[in-house]
Design a protein around this motif. Structure first.
Motif, PDB file in Angstrom:
ATOM      1  N   ASP A 186       0.858  -1.179   0.000  1.00  0.00           N
ATOM      2  CA  ASP A 186       0.000   0.000   0.000  1.00  0.00           C
ATOM      3  C   ASP A 186       0.897   1.233   0.000  1.00  0.00           C
ATOM      4  OD1 ASP A 186      -2.423  -1.436   0.015  1.00  0.00           O
ATOM      5  OD2 ASP A 186      -2.202  -1.786   2.165  1.00  0.00           O
ATOM      6  N   TRP A 187       1.034   1.821  -1.185  1.00  0.00           N
ATOM      7  CA  TRP A 187       1.940   2.943  -1.413  1.00  0.00           C
ATOM      8  C   TRP A 187       1.287   4.251  -1.008  1.00  0.00           C
ATOM      9  CZ3 TRP A 187       6.859   1.996  -2.833  1.00  0.00           C
ATOM     10  CH2 TRP A 187       7.147   0.742  -3.361  1.00  0.00           C
ATOM     11  N   ARG A 188       2.126   5.200  -0.579  1.00  0.00           N
ATOM     12  CA  ARG A 188       1.656   6.542  -0.232  1.00  0.00           C
ATOM     13  C   ARG A 188       2.493   7.559  -0.981  1.00  0.00           C
ATOM     14  NH1 ARG A 188       1.343   6.150   6.250  1.00  0.00           N
ATOM     15  NH2 ARG A 188       3.568   6.028   5.926  1.00  0.00           N
ATOM     16  N   LYS A 189       1.824   8.633  -1.388  1.00  0.00           N
ATOM     17  CA  LYS A 189       2.511   9.739  -2.031  1.00  0.00           C
ATOM     18  C   LYS A 189       2.028  11.023  -1.375  1.00  0.00           C
ATOM     19  CE  LYS A 189       1.086  10.677  -6.315  1.00  0.00           C
ATOM     20  NZ  LYS A 189       0.852  10.464  -7.740  1.00  0.00           N
ATOM     21  N   SER A 190       2.698  12.100  -1.664  1.00  0.00           N
ATOM     22  CA  SER A 190       2.386  13.378  -1.041  1.00  0.00           C
ATOM     23  C   SER A 190       0.943  13.796  -1.296  1.00  0.00           C
ATOM     24  CB  SER A 190       3.330  14.450  -1.596  1.00  0.00           C
ATOM     25  OG  SER A 190       2.907  15.736  -1.178  1.00  0.00           O
ATOM     26  N   SER A 191       0.349  14.423  -0.311  1.00  0.00           N
ATOM     27  CA  SER A 191      -1.002  14.964  -0.476  1.00  0.00           C
ATOM     28  C   SER A 191      -1.003  16.132  -1.458  1.00  0.00           C
ATOM     29  CB  SER A 191      -1.553  15.427   0.872  1.00  0.00           C
ATOM     30  OG  SER A 191      -0.753  16.479   1.389  1.00  0.00           O
ATOM     31  N   ILE A 215       7.104   7.605  -4.154  1.00  0.00           N
ATOM     32  CA  ILE A 215       6.129   6.901  -3.334  1.00  0.00           C
ATOM     33  C   ILE A 215       6.850   6.012  -2.330  1.00  0.00           C
ATOM     34  CG2 ILE A 215       4.248   7.020  -5.007  1.00  0.00           C
ATOM     35  CD1 ILE A 215       4.928   4.206  -5.945  1.00  0.00           C
ATOM     36  N   VAL A 216       6.215   5.815  -1.176  1.00  0.00           N
ATOM     37  CA  VAL A 216       6.785   4.985  -0.122  1.00  0.00           C
ATOM     38  C   VAL A 216       5.720   4.021   0.393  1.00  0.00           C
ATOM     39  CG1 VAL A 216       8.462   6.725   0.608  1.00  0.00           C
ATOM     40  CG2 VAL A 216       6.248   6.625   1.730  1.00  0.00           C
ATOM     41  N   ALA A 217       6.178   2.913   0.950  1.00  0.00           N
ATOM     42  CA  ALA A 217       5.267   1.925   1.522  1.00  0.00           C
ATOM     43  C   ALA A 217       5.979   1.179   2.641  1.00  0.00           C
ATOM     44  CB  ALA A 217       4.808   0.937   0.455  1.00  0.00           C
ATOM     45  N   ALA A 218       5.206   0.736   3.598  1.00  0.00           N
ATOM     46  CA  ALA A 218       5.750  -0.183   4.590  1.00  0.00           C
ATOM     47  C   ALA A 218       5.996  -1.500   3.862  1.00  0.00           C
ATOM     48  CB  ALA A 218       4.765  -0.376   5.732  1.00  0.00           C
ATOM     49  N   ALA A 219       7.214  -1.999   3.940  1.00  0.00           N
ATOM     50  CA  ALA A 219       7.586  -3.238   3.260  1.00  0.00           C
ATOM     51  C   ALA A 219       7.631  -4.384   4.269  1.00  0.00           C
ATOM     52  CB  ALA A 219       8.953  -3.061   2.591  1.00  0.00           C
ATOM     53  N   PRO A 220       7.637  -5.620   3.775  1.00  0.00           N
ATOM     54  CA  PRO A 220       7.794  -6.743   4.703  1.00  0.00           C
ATOM     55  C   PRO A 220       9.116  -6.641   5.472  1.00  0.00           C
ATOM     56  CG  PRO A 220       7.111  -7.511   2.532  1.00  0.00           C
ATOM     57  CD  PRO A 220       7.457  -6.056   2.388  1.00  0.00           C
ATOM     58  N   MET A 277      11.195  -2.588   7.375  1.00  0.00           N
ATOM     59  CA  MET A 277      11.698  -1.977   6.152  1.00  0.00           C
ATOM     60  C   MET A 277      10.679  -1.016   5.541  1.00  0.00           C
ATOM     61  SD  MET A 277      14.688  -3.466   5.971  1.00  0.00           S
ATOM     62  CE  MET A 277      15.291  -3.189   4.310  1.00  0.00           C
ATOM     63  N   ILE A 278      11.201  -0.086   4.743  1.00  0.00           N
ATOM     64  CA  ILE A 278      10.409   0.870   3.965  1.00  0.00           C
ATOM     65  C   ILE A 278      10.778   0.677   2.498  1.00  0.00           C
ATOM     66  CG2 ILE A 278      10.129   3.332   3.410  1.00  0.00           C
ATOM     67  CD1 ILE A 278       8.822   2.679   6.008  1.00  0.00           C
ATOM     68  N   GLN A 280      14.723  -0.585  -0.986  1.00  0.00           N
ATOM     69  CA  GLN A 280      14.265  -0.836   0.379  1.00  0.00           C
ATOM     70  C   GLN A 280      15.309  -0.336   1.367  1.00  0.00           C
ATOM     71  OE1 GLN A 280      12.371  -4.403   1.459  1.00  0.00           O
ATOM     72  NE2 GLN A 280      11.303  -4.622  -0.478  1.00  0.00           N
ATOM     73  N   PHE A 281      14.796   0.311   2.408  1.00  0.00           N
ATOM     74  CA  PHE A 281      15.634   0.871   3.460  1.00  0.00           C
ATOM     75  C   PHE A 281      15.074   0.452   4.808  1.00  0.00           C
ATOM     76  CE2 PHE A 281      15.774   3.688  -0.170  1.00  0.00           C
ATOM     77  CZ  PHE A 281      17.129   3.881  -0.334  1.00  0.00           C
ATOM     78  N   THR A 282      15.939   0.377   5.804  1.00  0.00           N
ATOM     79  CA  THR A 282      15.436   0.127   7.149  1.00  0.00           C
ATOM     80  C   THR A 282      14.681   1.374   7.602  1.00  0.00           C
ATOM     81  OG1 THR A 282      17.350   1.030   8.335  1.00  0.00           O
ATOM     82  CG2 THR A 282      17.469  -1.304   7.675  1.00  0.00           C
ATOM     83  N   ARG A 283      13.805   1.188   8.555  1.00  0.00           N
ATOM     84  CA  ARG A 283      13.072   2.353   9.053  1.00  0.00           C
ATOM     85  C   ARG A 283      14.018   3.337   9.733  1.00  0.00           C
ATOM     86  NH1 ARG A 283       6.842   1.352  10.091  1.00  0.00           N
ATOM     87  NH2 ARG A 283       6.523  -0.196   8.488  1.00  0.00           N
ATOM     88  N   ALA A 284      15.089   2.843  10.322  1.00  0.00           N
ATOM     89  CA  ALA A 284      16.079   3.742  10.923  1.00  0.00           C
ATOM     90  C   ALA A 284      16.729   4.608   9.848  1.00  0.00           C
ATOM     91  CB  ALA A 284      17.133   2.950  11.693  1.00  0.00           C
ATOM     92  N   GLU A 285      17.100   4.018   8.714  1.00  0.00           N
ATOM     93  CA  GLU A 285      17.695   4.786   7.612  1.00  0.00           C
ATOM     94  C   GLU A 285      16.712   5.822   7.081  1.00  0.00           C
ATOM     95  OE1 GLU A 285      20.603   1.381   5.639  1.00  0.00           O
ATOM     96  OE2 GLU A 285      18.452   1.343   5.197  1.00  0.00           O
ATOM     97  N   PHE A 286      15.461   5.388   6.881  1.00  0.00           N
ATOM     98  CA  PHE A 286      14.437   6.287   6.356  1.00  0.00           C
ATOM     99  C   PHE A 286      14.196   7.448   7.327  1.00  0.00           C
ATOM    100  CE2 PHE A 286       9.994   7.580   5.773  1.00  0.00           C
ATOM    101  CZ  PHE A 286      10.000   7.881   4.423  1.00  0.00           C
TER     102      PHE A 286
END
Length: 116
Positions: free
Chosen positions: A22-27, A40-45, A61-62, A76-82
């Motif tokens: 489920d991707w998200r982009k800027s409003s 676009i970004v999404a919560a990844a597995p 991951m993100i 894909q990046f770790t949430r810490a990196e993001f």
């Protein structure tokens, strides 16, 4: 099937390199119709068998991609990196990379023509 949302609307969206996300982009971008104009970004597995030794299994991951290419690569990046990157954006560390008012106006014109 995944989705894409700008905070106001949700539409079906799928990238074969990251199915079901489920991707998200800027409003600040439109979804009706979906304008191909945004990061676009999404919560990844969670990470599993990640090739980098400092990303252990279970790391949250993100995913990051470009909505102009539904078949395009997904980073894909770790949430810490993001989080560190997003904090740098908030702190103004990348302000020199922001589009000028002119560039934003041209982008809006191009998007309007592609929809018409």
């Amino acid at each position: 099937m995944g989705t894409i949302s700008n905070g106001r609307a949700v539409k079906p969206y799928e990238n074969p390199h990251a199915p079901g996300l489920d991707w998200r982009k800027s409003s600040r971008t439109d979804l009706d119709p979906i304008l191909k104009d945004c990061v676009i970004v999404a919560a990844a597995p969670d990470a599993a068998d990640h090739p980098h030794p400092h990303v252990p299994d279970g790391t949250r991951m993100i995913a990051l991609s470009d909505d102009k290419d539904e078949q395009g690569p997904v980073l894909q990046f770790t949430r810490a990196e993001f989080t560190k990157f997003a904090q740098g954006i908030k702190d103004g560390e990348f302000d020199d990379l922001m589009a000028t008012d002119y560039e934003l106006a041209v982008a809006a014109e191009v998007a309007a023509v592609s929809v018409a």
